[in-house]
Design an enzyme around this catalytic site. Sequence first.
Site, PDB file in Angstrom:
ATOM      1  N   SER A 191       0.720  -1.030   0.015  1.00  0.00           N
ATOM      2  CA  SER A 191      -0.066   0.117   0.086  1.00  0.00           C
ATOM      3  C   SER A 191       0.918   1.188  -0.082  1.00  0.00           C
ATOM      4  O   SER A 191       2.169   1.155   0.495  1.00  0.00           O
ATOM      5  CB  SER A 191      -0.865   0.040   1.265  1.00  0.00           C
ATOM      6  OG  SER A 191      -1.559   1.480   1.491  1.00  0.00           O
ATOM      7  N   TYR A 204      -3.142  -1.036  10.040  1.00  0.00           N
ATOM      8  CA  TYR A 204      -3.247  -1.272   8.745  1.00  0.00           C
ATOM      9  C   TYR A 204      -1.973  -0.870   8.106  1.00  0.00           C
ATOM     10  O   TYR A 204      -1.288  -1.828   7.644  1.00  0.00           O
ATOM     11  CB  TYR A 204      -4.532  -0.848   8.031  1.00  0.00           C
ATOM     12  CG  TYR A 204      -4.617  -0.899   6.387  1.00  0.00           C
ATOM     13  CD1 TYR A 204      -4.985  -2.007   5.869  1.00  0.00           C
ATOM     14  CD2 TYR A 204      -4.140   0.016   5.846  1.00  0.00           C
ATOM     15  CE1 TYR A 204      -5.069  -2.147   4.549  1.00  0.00           C
ATOM     16  CE2 TYR A 204      -4.058  -0.216   4.278  1.00  0.00           C
ATOM     17  CZ  TYR A 204      -4.442  -1.331   3.712  1.00  0.00           C
ATOM     18  OH  TYR A 204      -4.302  -1.270   2.460  1.00  0.00           O
TER      19      TYR A 204
END
Length: 298
Positions: A191, A204
């Site tokens: 990400s 996350y």
Amino acid sequence: MPILTEPRIKKNPLKKYPKPPFKTAKQTAPGSDADLQPIADHGEETYKGSFRLKGKVAIITGGDSGIGRAIAIAYAREGADVLISYLSEHQEARETARWVERAGRKAILVAGDISEESHCQSIVRRAVESFGRLDILVNNAAHQSSFDDITEVSSEEWDRTFKVNVYAPFYLVKAAIPHLPKGGAIINTASINSAWPSPGLPAYATTKGAISNFTAGLAQSLAKRGIRVNSVAPGPIWTPLIPATMPDKKVENFGENTPFKRPGQPVEVAPVFVMLASDEASYISGAMIPVTGGEPIL
């Protein structure tokens, strides 16, 4: 003779897909593609394959919706059979399988919790038993929740995020390695948070940093086996996870802070997964490839 060209709007990445503000209903995690407004593009009508993965077999975790669905559709149109791993979103998974089968490829659906090592082992075993081989492992499934402050993150939430986002890829890689041939590929979904962690996604973002590091180390470790390992680092991508896990205001303005002023669509991420799985990428390993609408990852 005049040169025929497609309409300019189709080629201009700034105008190719909708820009915020978005008015979409709040969803319950993990969310549903069917309830997204505007609807997401997974390549159902837009991805054109050229059999770059002909004869290969892939496992895709989180393949029921979002980026995972786009990867499954792209892989099928490139000639691969696909095992779609998902938690419990049966209707979404069946829709993905339908598109795979429409491309003339086989799709196997395996539901269950990848935070459990035994289930990860069963996923790999099912793929090998059903298809007779395994060429590509895509660790794409993820758990995400937003918080205003680190003190709001429970120990259970932190543990769940790591179990799904970090432990599961570890379990799956260990189970898959004995079956991956020389030329096999492992692709992890990292990400932009790997490099630019969002303060609202503490668990996350931390796991995505771990995935980036895991990928780089694993690429070196598996080089002697002829197995390539890479990651893809999406920026803001329009998936059900967004209205299911983010505050309404962030959903409304999702993606507007990128240079493209819009979020990406799942179909815009899938070609990178195709390239990294293909034999043309034979000298690419240990890389993290951003798909961020112009936002740099340094």
